[in-house]
Motif scaffolding. Structure first.
Motif, PDB file in Angstrom:
ATOM      1  N   PRO A 156      -3.254   0.523  -3.617  1.00 12.72           N
ATOM      2  CA  PRO A 156      -4.439   1.491  -2.032  1.00 12.72           C
ATOM      3  C   PRO A 156      -3.934   2.775  -1.758  1.00 12.72           C
ATOM      4  N   ILE A 157      -4.359   3.428  -1.170  1.00 11.73           N
ATOM      5  CA  ILE A 157      -3.845   5.310  -0.529  1.00 11.73           C
ATOM      6  C   ILE A 157      -4.401   4.473   0.719  1.00 11.73           C
ATOM      7  N   GLN A 158      -3.799   4.709   1.794  1.00 14.48           N
ATOM      8  CA  GLN A 158      -3.947   4.801   3.035  1.00 14.48           C
ATOM      9  C   GLN A 158      -4.173   6.063   3.401  1.00 14.48           C
ATOM     10  N   PRO A 159      -5.394   5.864   4.345  1.00 16.40           N
ATOM     11  CA  PRO A 159      -5.855   7.731   4.570  1.00 16.40           C
ATOM     12  C   PRO A 159      -4.683   8.302   5.502  1.00 16.40           C
ATOM     13  N   LEU A 160      -4.413   9.929   5.761  1.00 20.04           N
ATOM     14  CA  LEU A 160      -3.872  10.117   6.668  1.00 20.04           C
ATOM     15  C   LEU A 160      -4.008   9.818   8.090  1.00 20.04           C
ATOM     16  N   LYS A 161      -3.010  10.137   8.646  1.00 21.19           N
ATOM     17  CA  LYS A 161      -2.744   9.515  10.501  1.00 21.19           C
ATOM     18  C   LYS A 161      -3.998  10.737  11.211  1.00 21.19           C
TER      19      LYS A 161
ATOM     20  N   VAL B 253       0.729  -0.969  -0.769  1.00 22.13           N
ATOM     21  CA  VAL B 253      -0.004  -0.043   0.460  1.00 22.13           C
ATOM     22  C   VAL B 253       0.438   1.104  -0.235  1.00 22.13           C
ATOM     23  N   GLN B 254       0.302   2.424  -0.185  1.00 19.00           N
ATOM     24  CA  GLN B 254       0.967   3.241  -0.058  1.00 19.00           C
ATOM     25  C   GLN B 254       0.087   4.511   1.092  1.00 19.00           C
ATOM     26  N   ALA B 255       1.449   4.052   2.020  1.00 14.51           N
ATOM     27  CA  ALA B 255       0.705   4.918   3.706  1.00 14.51           C
ATOM     28  C   ALA B 255       1.794   5.623   3.997  1.00 14.51           C
ATOM     29  N   PRO B 256       1.623   6.514   5.214  1.00 14.64           N
ATOM     30  CA  PRO B 256       1.975   7.899   5.135  1.00 14.64           C
ATOM     31  C   PRO B 256       3.199   7.231   6.248  1.00 14.64           C
ATOM     32  N   LEU B 257       4.348   7.846   5.775  1.00 15.78           N
ATOM     33  CA  LEU B 257       5.728   7.968   6.821  1.00 15.78           C
ATOM     34  C   LEU B 257       6.126   8.470   7.740  1.00 15.78           C
ATOM     35  N   ARG B 258       5.747   9.707   7.119  1.00 12.46           N
ATOM     36  CA  ARG B 258       6.324  10.931   8.615  1.00 12.46           C
ATOM     37  C   ARG B 258       5.890  12.216   7.185  1.00 12.46           C
ATOM     38  N   GLN B 259       5.596  13.667   8.408  1.00 13.51           N
ATOM     39  CA  GLN B 259       4.723  14.513   7.947  1.00 13.51           C
ATOM     40  C   GLN B 259       6.087  15.112   8.365  1.00 13.51           C
TER      41      GLN B 259
END
Length: 124
Positions: A119-124, A94-100
């Motif tokens: 698939p794109i994961q939602p923001l944390k 998946v494409q996931a948020p890594l860090r800000q």
């Protein structure tokens, strides 16, 4: 011979475009489902994939990339989530948020939409 080559080329080109069009449609559907759109921010030093939701893009009816660029130009910097491919709990890519990260107006040379088949994961 030449009259048969043109239709064959046309069929081959069409056969190559259909999967690409389906992939783009599925990417748009994934982005709509997660509410996050991905962009590639290119600077002189590197390039990074970031995600932005509707609230970060601001109001407007223009293309999302233009709205993001307008926000960056107006504010001078934006705090965005860097995205990377990773595995979810089930082991699927998946494409996931890594860090800000912070993107500065002075450093960004180009912002472009980023398409991914994952698939794109939602923001944390």
């Amino acid at each position: 011979m030449k009259t048969q080559a043109l239709p064959r080329r046309t069929l081959i080109a069409f056969a190559m475009l259909v999967p690409a069009a389906l992939a783009v449609r599925s990417v748009r559907a994934q982005a709509a489902a997660s509410g996050v759109q991905l962009f590639k921010v290119v600077s002189a030093r590197d390039e990074v994939i970031v995600g932005a939701d509707a609230a970060m893009l601001g109001a407007g009816s223009g293309p999302a990339v233009e709205r993001l660029a307008t926000q960056l130009a107006a504010k001078g910097q934006l705090t965005l989530w860097q995205y990377a491919s990773s595995k979810d709990a089930g082991g699927a890519l998946v494409q996931a948020p890594l860090r800000q990260i912070v993107v500065f107006r002075n450093d960004a040379l180009r912002i472009e939409p980023y398409a991914t088949p994952l698939p794109i994961q939602p923001l944390k």
